[in-house]
Write an enzyme that holds these catalytic residues in place. Structure first.
Site, PDB file in Angstrom:
ATOM      1  N   GLY A 156      -5.537  44.618  25.411  1.00 48.72           N
ATOM      2  CA  GLY A 156      -4.256  44.682  24.717  1.00 48.72           C
ATOM      3  C   GLY A 156      -3.841  43.272  24.329  1.00 48.72           C
ATOM      4  N   ARG A 157      -2.530  43.095  24.149  1.00 47.79           N
ATOM      5  CA  ARG A 157      -2.036  41.791  23.671  1.00 47.79           C
ATOM      6  C   ARG A 157      -2.368  40.665  24.647  1.00 47.79           C
ATOM      7  NH1 ARG A 157       3.047  45.374  22.228  1.00 47.79           N
ATOM      8  NH2 ARG A 157       2.352  46.138  24.241  1.00 47.79           N
ATOM      9  N   ILE A 158      -2.227  40.914  25.962  1.00 49.37           N
ATOM     10  CA  ILE A 158      -2.475  39.852  26.941  1.00 49.37           C
ATOM     11  C   ILE A 158      -3.979  39.547  27.006  1.00 49.37           C
ATOM     12  CG2 ILE A 158      -2.262  39.168  29.374  1.00 49.37           C
ATOM     13  CD1 ILE A 158       0.268  41.050  29.452  1.00 49.37           C
ATOM     14  N   ARG A 179     -10.499  50.986  26.199  1.00 47.18           N
ATOM     15  CA  ARG A 179     -10.571  52.398  25.794  1.00 47.18           C
ATOM     16  C   ARG A 179     -10.895  52.498  24.310  1.00 47.18           C
ATOM     17  NH1 ARG A 179      -5.126  54.792  28.131  1.00 47.18           N
ATOM     18  NH2 ARG A 179      -4.573  52.773  27.315  1.00 47.18           N
ATOM     19  N   ILE A 238      -4.806  40.278  36.991  1.00 48.88           N
ATOM     20  CA  ILE A 238      -3.386  40.039  36.718  1.00 48.88           C
ATOM     21  C   ILE A 238      -2.747  41.326  36.184  1.00 48.88           C
ATOM     22  CG2 ILE A 238      -3.524  37.549  36.299  1.00 48.88           C
ATOM     23  CD1 ILE A 238      -3.419  38.292  33.238  1.00 48.88           C
ATOM     24  N   ALA A 239      -3.447  42.460  36.365  1.00 45.77           N
ATOM     25  CA  ALA A 239      -2.971  43.710  35.753  1.00 45.77           C
ATOM     26  C   ALA A 239      -2.031  44.457  36.696  1.00 45.77           C
ATOM     27  CB  ALA A 239      -4.159  44.564  35.355  1.00 45.77           C
ATOM     28  N   ARG A 240      -2.568  45.231  37.592  1.00 50.75           N
ATOM     29  CA  ARG A 240      -1.779  45.967  38.572  1.00 50.75           C
ATOM     30  C   ARG A 240      -2.596  46.156  39.836  1.00 50.75           C
ATOM     31  NH1 ARG A 240       2.227  45.042  36.547  1.00 50.75           N
ATOM     32  NH2 ARG A 240       3.896  46.387  35.775  1.00 50.75           N
ATOM     33  N   GLU A 269       1.680  46.279  47.124  1.00 53.05           N
ATOM     34  CA  GLU A 269       2.423  45.016  47.239  1.00 53.05           C
ATOM     35  C   GLU A 269       3.918  45.294  47.460  1.00 53.05           C
ATOM     36  OE1 GLU A 269       1.240  43.614  43.243  1.00 53.05           O
ATOM     37  OE2 GLU A 269       3.353  43.657  42.707  1.00 53.05           O
ATOM     38  N   HIS A 287       2.428  38.017  42.433  1.00 49.89           N
ATOM     39  CA  HIS A 287       2.838  38.721  41.195  1.00 49.89           C
ATOM     40  C   HIS A 287       3.784  37.849  40.351  1.00 49.89           C
ATOM     41  CE1 HIS A 287       3.451  42.994  39.375  1.00 49.89           C
ATOM     42  NE2 HIS A 287       3.482  42.068  38.440  1.00 49.89           N
ATOM     43  N   ILE A 288       3.244  36.702  39.912  1.00 48.34           N
ATOM     44  CA  ILE A 288       4.079  35.747  39.170  1.00 48.34           C
ATOM     45  C   ILE A 288       3.539  35.449  37.763  1.00 48.34           C
ATOM     46  CG2 ILE A 288       5.060  34.592  41.209  1.00 48.34           C
ATOM     47  CD1 ILE A 288       2.899  32.357  40.765  1.00 48.34           C
TER      48      ILE A 288
HETATM   49  C1  8YV Z   1       6.974  41.792  36.106  1.00 51.85           C
HETATM   50  C2  8YV Z   1       4.774  42.694  35.203  1.00 51.85           C
HETATM   51  O1  8YV Z   1       7.387  40.596  36.649  1.00 51.85           O
HETATM   52  O2  8YV Z   1       5.630  42.952  33.028  1.00 51.85           O
HETATM   53  C3  8YV Z   1       4.931  43.420  33.924  1.00 51.85           C
HETATM   54  O3  8YV Z   1       4.326  44.505  33.776  1.00 51.85           O
HETATM   55  O4  8YV Z   1       3.953  43.012  35.987  1.00 51.85           O
HETATM   56  C4  8YV Z   1       5.632  41.521  35.518  1.00 51.85           C
HETATM   57  O5  8YV Z   1       5.795  40.764  34.359  1.00 51.85           O
HETATM   58  C5  8YV Z   1       7.092  42.832  37.176  1.00 51.85           C
HETATM   59  O6  8YV Z   1       6.638  44.076  36.757  1.00 51.85           O
HETATM   60  C6  8YV Z   1       8.532  42.994  37.641  1.00 51.85           C
HETATM   61  O7  8YV Z   1       9.377  43.466  36.629  1.00 51.85           O
END
Ligand code: 8YV
Length: 326
Positions: A156-158, A179, A238-240, A269, A287-288
């Site tokens: 995606g964009r990121i 996908r 850096i996803a989830r 988390e 998660h920063i």
């Molecule tokens: C958020 C993120 O800081 O945008 C997202 O999907 O994971 C982070 O940028 C986090 O979800 C809290 O809102």
């Protein structure tokens, strides 16, 4: 006419609160108290909107208990805390905060990649512990980033931002799996080549995960996938949390099945799998990825503007289920 009532579930910037207070009767949480789900439901009574930050689960049960709710504005691009079909079924709008965080998050993905490949935190801990007493030929020797093969899962964009950084800034050979395939124009802008998932895993020197979390992507990287990677490879998430099987990753790192990992997100988390805390070859951040002051302010502003746009003007900016507007 009285103002609509909304709930802000977490502490936000004073200017975000001020913006909201111009249009709404706001119940805020500036103490950033950890509300239980029952407390959240109780506070949502009589509220037309809620400002969430990704940690509050909005599902059929909550919606059934909060009949006045019309919009949930997430301050995040990811929205796996929303059961979107349940929201759509109840005609509750969901919004997120895309675009405003793309470049900041891509910067961080690259920072984590660099830190992982060059063993930044491991070597700093060594120095701080007073263990550095002589130069050594292979002291914290890591792997090269420039000129290596960058694999991106989720484009995606990121993902595209990370690809551009790798290809244009570091001369990396970029491969990706997604996908759906990017347009030829985007592929050429990102200098990225589409490959199957297996080829991605086998070929990447550095693999970055940037795909959204769903039932389909749960444990997309587990023991079988880690077994396909090069023993010299690094993995960045850096996803989830939940996209990586954290226990399997800790084992792979311990066994040197892969060289190193960099993680910003974790299953369950803010708890972190205890095995990850004890392996040295992993860089761990809380998660920063989107956390720069301007970007967090832009995200908060967009979430607030979605509430105003929908509840005051009838036009949200970034609707996830625009069909409820029809
Ligand atoms: C958020 C993120 O800081 O945008 C997202 O999907 O994971 C982070 O940028 C986090 O979800 C809290 O809102």
């Amino acid at each position: 006419m009285s103002k609509p009532r909304i709930l802000v579930a977490r502490a936000v910037f004073p200017e975000t609160l001020a913006l909201l207070e111009r249009h709404f009767e706001v119940e805020a949480n500036q103490a950033d108290a950890a509300w239980s789900r029952q407390e959240l439901i109780a506070r949502l009574q009589g509220k037309a909107g809620v400002f969430t930050t990704g940690g509050e689960r909005i599902d059929a049960e909550l919606l059934g208990a909060c009949p006045d709710l019309k919009i949930c504005a997430n301050m995040a691009v990811g929205f796996n805390n929303f059961d979107l079909p349940a929201m759509t079924a109840r005609r509750v709008l969901g919004t997120n905060t895309p675009d405003v965080l793309t470049e900041t998050t891509a910067d961080f993905g690259f920072a984590l990649l660099m830190a992982t490949a060059r063993r930044l935190t491991e070597s700093e801990h060594f120095l701080r512990a007073g263990l550095w007493n002589k130069w050594t030929i292979d002291l914290f020797a890591g792997s090269d980033v420039h000129g290596s093969t960058l694999g991106i899962l989720g484009m995606g964009r990121i993902g595209q931002g990370i690809a551009r950084r790798g290809a244009h800034g570091f001369g990396m050979d970029v491969i990706y799996h997604n996908r759906s395939r990017l347009s030829p124009q985007l592929e050429s802008e990102c200098k990225a080549r589409y490959v199957g998932k297996e080829e991605l895993l086998k070929t990447a020197d550095h693999l970055v995960l940037v795909l959204p979390y769903s039932a389909e992507s749960h444990h997309a990287i587990g023991a079988p996938e880690l077994a396909l990677m090069k023993p010299t490879a690094t993995l960045v998430n850096i996803a989830r949390g939940g996209i990586v099987d954290d226990a399997a990753l800790a084992q792979a790192l311990r066994d040197k099945r892969i060289a190193a990992a960099g993680l910003d997100v974790y299953e369950g988390e803010p708890k972190v799998h205890p095995d990850l805390l004890t392996v040295p070859n992993v860089v761990l951040t809380p998660h920063i990825a989107s956390a720069t002051v301007p970007t967090r302010k832009a995200m908060a502003k967009l979430a607030a503007e979605n509430l105003v746009g929908f509840l005051v003007n009838g036009r949200p900016l970034t609707a996830l289920n625009p069909e409820v507007l029809a």
